[in-house]
Design a protein around this motif. Structure first.
Motif, PDB file in Angstrom:
ATOM      1  N   PHE A  37       0.815  -1.217   0.000  1.00 17.05           N
ATOM      2  CA  PHE A  37       0.000   0.000   0.000  1.00 17.05           C
ATOM      3  C   PHE A  37       0.847   1.266   0.000  1.00 17.05           C
ATOM      4  N   THR A  38       2.106   1.168   0.407  1.00 20.33           N
ATOM      5  CA  THR A  38       2.978   2.345   0.319  1.00 20.33           C
ATOM      6  C   THR A  38       3.376   2.647  -1.125  1.00 20.33           C
ATOM      7  N   LYS A  39       3.314   1.624  -1.989  1.00 18.61           N
ATOM      8  CA  LYS A  39       3.656   1.814  -3.395  1.00 18.61           C
ATOM      9  C   LYS A  39       2.419   2.030  -4.260  1.00 18.61           C
ATOM     10  N   ALA A  40       1.344   1.328  -3.943  1.00 18.42           N
ATOM     11  CA  ALA A  40       0.118   1.446  -4.752  1.00 18.42           C
ATOM     12  C   ALA A  40      -0.636   2.718  -4.377  1.00 18.42           C
ATOM     13  N   LYS A  41      -1.254   3.345  -5.353  1.00 17.61           N
ATOM     14  CA  LYS A  41      -2.042   4.544  -5.113  1.00 17.61           C
ATOM     15  C   LYS A  41      -3.462   4.160  -4.711  1.00 17.61           C
ATOM     16  N   SER A  42      -3.910   4.758  -3.624  1.00 13.58           N
ATOM     17  CA  SER A  42      -5.244   4.417  -3.113  1.00 13.58           C
ATOM     18  C   SER A  42      -6.331   4.761  -4.124  1.00 13.58           C
ATOM     19  N   GLY A  43      -6.120   5.829  -4.892  1.00 14.16           N
ATOM     20  CA  GLY A  43      -7.120   6.203  -5.886  1.00 14.16           C
ATOM     21  C   GLY A  43      -7.297   5.134  -6.953  1.00 14.16           C
ATOM     22  N   MET A  68      -8.738  12.221  -4.909  1.00 10.42           N
ATOM     23  CA  MET A  68      -8.672  11.876  -3.490  1.00 10.42           C
ATOM     24  C   MET A  68      -7.579  12.661  -2.773  1.00 10.42           C
ATOM     25  N   GLU A  69      -6.441  12.870  -3.440  1.00 13.33           N
ATOM     26  CA  GLU A  69      -5.372  13.643  -2.821  1.00 13.33           C
ATOM     27  C   GLU A  69      -5.789  15.088  -2.575  1.00 13.33           C
ATOM     28  N   ILE A  70      -6.510  15.658  -3.520  1.00 15.34           N
ATOM     29  CA  ILE A  70      -6.956  17.045  -3.350  1.00 15.34           C
ATOM     30  C   ILE A  70      -7.976  17.149  -2.216  1.00 15.34           C
ATOM     31  N   ILE A  71      -8.928  16.219  -2.181  1.00 14.09           N
ATOM     32  CA  ILE A  71      -9.970  16.269  -1.149  1.00 14.09           C
ATOM     33  C   ILE A  71      -9.388  16.020   0.233  1.00 14.09           C
ATOM     34  N   THR A  76      -4.204  21.559   3.592  1.00 10.28           N
ATOM     35  CA  THR A  76      -2.842  21.913   3.211  1.00 10.28           C
ATOM     36  C   THR A  76      -2.834  22.803   1.969  1.00 10.28           C
ATOM     37  N   VAL A  77      -3.710  22.498   1.018  1.00 10.51           N
ATOM     38  CA  VAL A  77      -3.809  23.304  -0.201  1.00 10.51           C
ATOM     39  C   VAL A  77      -4.149  24.738   0.124  1.00 10.51           C
ATOM     40  N   GLN A  78      -5.135  24.932   1.003  1.00  5.70           N
ATOM     41  CA  GLN A  78      -5.544  26.292   1.360  1.00  5.70           C
ATOM     42  C   GLN A  78      -4.509  26.988   2.235  1.00  5.70           C
ATOM     43  N   ALA A  79      -3.840  26.217   3.087  1.00  7.58           N
ATOM     44  CA  ALA A  79      -2.856  26.826   3.983  1.00  7.58           C
ATOM     45  C   ALA A  79      -1.652  27.364   3.207  1.00  7.58           C
ATOM     46  N   PHE A  80      -1.222  26.628   2.152  1.00  2.40           N
ATOM     47  CA  PHE A  80      -0.044  27.038   1.394  1.00  2.40           C
ATOM     48  C   PHE A  80      -0.407  27.702   0.066  1.00  2.40           C
ATOM     49  N   ALA A  81      -1.709  27.953  -0.157  1.00  3.57           N
ATOM     50  CA  ALA A  81      -2.193  28.674  -1.340  1.00  3.57           C
ATOM     51  C   ALA A  81      -1.688  28.030  -2.635  1.00  3.57           C
ATOM     52  N   THR A  82      -1.890  26.710  -2.752  1.00  2.00           N
ATOM     53  CA  THR A  82      -1.458  25.972  -3.953  1.00  2.00           C
ATOM     54  C   THR A  82      -2.647  25.599  -4.837  1.00  2.00           C
ATOM     55  N   GLN A  83      -3.679  26.434  -4.805  1.00  2.00           N
ATOM     56  CA  GLN A  83      -4.872  26.111  -5.592  1.00  2.00           C
ATOM     57  C   GLN A  83      -4.575  26.021  -7.090  1.00  2.00           C
ATOM     58  N   ASP A  84      -3.739  26.940  -7.610  1.00  2.00           N
ATOM     59  CA  ASP A  84      -3.441  26.911  -9.047  1.00  2.00           C
ATOM     60  C   ASP A  84      -2.707  25.634  -9.444  1.00  2.00           C
ATOM     61  N   TYR A  85      -1.765  25.209  -8.607  1.00  2.00           N
ATOM     62  CA  TYR A  85      -1.029  23.984  -8.895  1.00  2.00           C
ATOM     63  C   TYR A  85      -1.954  22.765  -8.903  1.00  2.00           C
ATOM     64  N   GLU A  86      -2.846  22.679  -7.885  1.00  2.00           N
ATOM     65  CA  GLU A  86      -3.779  21.554  -7.820  1.00  2.00           C
ATOM     66  C   GLU A  86      -4.788  21.615  -8.963  1.00  2.00           C
ATOM     67  N   ARG A  87      -5.156  22.826  -9.355  1.00  2.00           N
ATOM     68  CA  ARG A  87      -6.088  22.966 -10.482  1.00  2.00           C
ATOM     69  C   ARG A  87      -5.457  22.403 -11.760  1.00  2.00           C
ATOM     70  N   GLN A  88      -4.183  22.718 -11.964  1.00  2.00           N
ATOM     71  CA  GLN A  88      -3.502  22.199 -13.154  1.00  2.00           C
ATOM     72  C   GLN A  88      -3.392  20.680 -13.111  1.00  2.00           C
ATOM     73  N   ARG A  89      -3.095  20.105 -11.947  1.00  2.00           N
ATOM     74  CA  ARG A  89      -3.031  18.646 -11.812  1.00  2.00           C
ATOM     75  C   ARG A  89      -4.381  18.014 -12.119  1.00  2.00           C
ATOM     76  N   PHE A  90      -5.440  18.582 -11.568  1.00  2.00           N
ATOM     77  CA  PHE A  90      -6.782  18.017 -11.758  1.00  2.00           C
ATOM     78  C   PHE A  90      -7.206  18.121 -13.221  1.00  2.00           C
TER      79      PHE A  90
END
Length: 376
Positions: free
Chosen positions: A146-152, A237-240, A245-259
């Motif tokens: 499970f440390t190697k496999a992605k839960s999603g 799942m990682e974003i949710i 953490t996303v809001q605390a470090f203001a990485t919304q644009d980065y997560e938006r691009q990933r999504f």
């Protein structure tokens, strides 16, 4: 009750490409063989009574087209006299045959209902059995997996791929049931005119050969869908789960691009597969219609004109052929749909493999292998 087949039959089935591609579905029937057998048996009964109806149709058309001609005989005196009424008037024979057609139609409807019920029951038991197998597999694996496999990706297999499996089984069951009906159709066509039937089989075989390469491309394109779906589920799942953490470090644009990137990848591979399998059905319809028109021209100009085939027999032949062509359309369409889910089936099979994963203990590994044992 578990089903064990003879050794020779087991080796022969395992050697086929059909078994290698769909062993995930076929292997689960060992847990409920009689339900699966009931679905096939009732489907065969429906096809058989549809054949009886077409057989009576020949007598019905003969009574309409040529009422003064000699009545149709099956060769069984008791059936010809007491059922078909060959010694009765043309009107009496028409009423008898009409009643036999209606009886065959209603019996076929009952068999179709029972076949549908048993098919749906088989489908639900199949999905439930695979869910349990995946659960037991995940329970028996060590934490290092499970440390190697992605839960999603694991969640995607339990949800999206299982849903795809349900649709794949629906397509497979349609191919089996409609295949039985096509066998009955071909038998009836041979009894009416073996020459026209051979010509029809040769032409439709050319159509099937032409579509085989396109079906292979659909199957190849299907392998990218579960991988893209797993990546999209993992990113979601990682974003949710990490929204704080996303809001605390203001990485919304980065997560938006990933999504957006994961969503676009899923859209691209899905559309690539859709463009291929959507082409098969209209192409098959056009080719089959061309074959059908050709058969009508040949039958009228060669067989009827030379007295090799009666008008009533030709009408019955064409009626069956008109029923055969849409069935072939649907059959080709469902083969394309089934090939489109090959990637999802392969993804589930990879998750259930026991030779490339770390287990908690040897006891767990033995238990998992027993739960995922071979059908044959």
């Amino acid at each position: 009750m578990r089903l064990k087949l003879p050794q020779l039959v087991r080796r022969s089935l395992k050697a086929t490409s059909f078994w290698r591609d769909y062993s995930l579905i076929l292997g689960e029937f060992k847990y409920f063989p009689w339900i699966a057998f009931g679905a096939i048996a009732f489907a065969f009964g429906a096809a058989l009574f549809e054949g009886f109806g077409f057989g009576f149709l020949l007598t019905f058309l003969q009574s309409l087209v040529s009422p003064d001609a000699a009545p149709f005989h099956t060769g069984h005196d008791w059936f010809d006299v007491w059922i078909l009424g060959v010694n009765e008037s043309a009107t009496s024979r028409l009423f008898r045959v009409s009643g036999l057609i209606l009886i065959s139609t209603w019996i076929r409807a009952v068999f179709n209902y029972l076949s549908q019920v048993f098919t749906e029951l088989t489908q639900h038991k199949l999905v439930d059995s695979l869910r349990r197998r995946i659960f037991e597999q995940l329970q028996s694996l060590s934490l290092s997996y499970f440390t190697k496999a992605k839960s999603g990706e694991l969640v995607s297999t339990l949800t999206n791929e299982i849903g795809s499996l349900r649709a794949a089984f629906g397509a497979l069951s349609y191919i089996v049931t409609k295949g039985l009906t096509l066998i009955v159709y071909l038998f009836l066509l041979f009894t009416i005119s073996w020459q026209l039937t051979i010509i029809s089989v040769m032409l439709f075989s050319l159509v099937a050969a032409g579509l085989k390469n396109l079906n292979a491309r659909v199957r190849e394109a299907s392998f990218g869908i579960p991988a893209a779906s797993g990546r999209f589920t993992s990113v979601s799942m990682e974003i949710i789960s990490g929204i704080r953490t996303v809001q605390a470090f203001a990485t919304q644009d980065y997560e938006r691009q990933r999504f957006y990137r994961a969503s676009s990848d899923l859209l691209d591979v899905s559309m690539k597969a859709v463009k291929r399998w959507a082409l098969i059905r209209p192409l098959a319809e056009g080719l089959a219609s061309t074959v059908l028109i050709s058969m009508i021209i040949v039958a009228l100009t060669v067989f009827v004109a030379n007295g090799m085939l009666q008008t009533a027999s030709l009408l019955t032949f064409l009626f069956i052929l008109f029923r055969l062509v849409p069935a072939i359309h649907e059959l080709n369409g469902n083969v394309a749909v089934l090939n489109n889910f090959t990637g999802a089936l392969d993804n589930i099979q990879q998750l259930l493999r026991t030779d490339n994963k770390p287990y908690l203990s040897q006891w767990y590994a033995t238990l998992s292998r027993a739960a995922t044992g071979d059908f044959l």
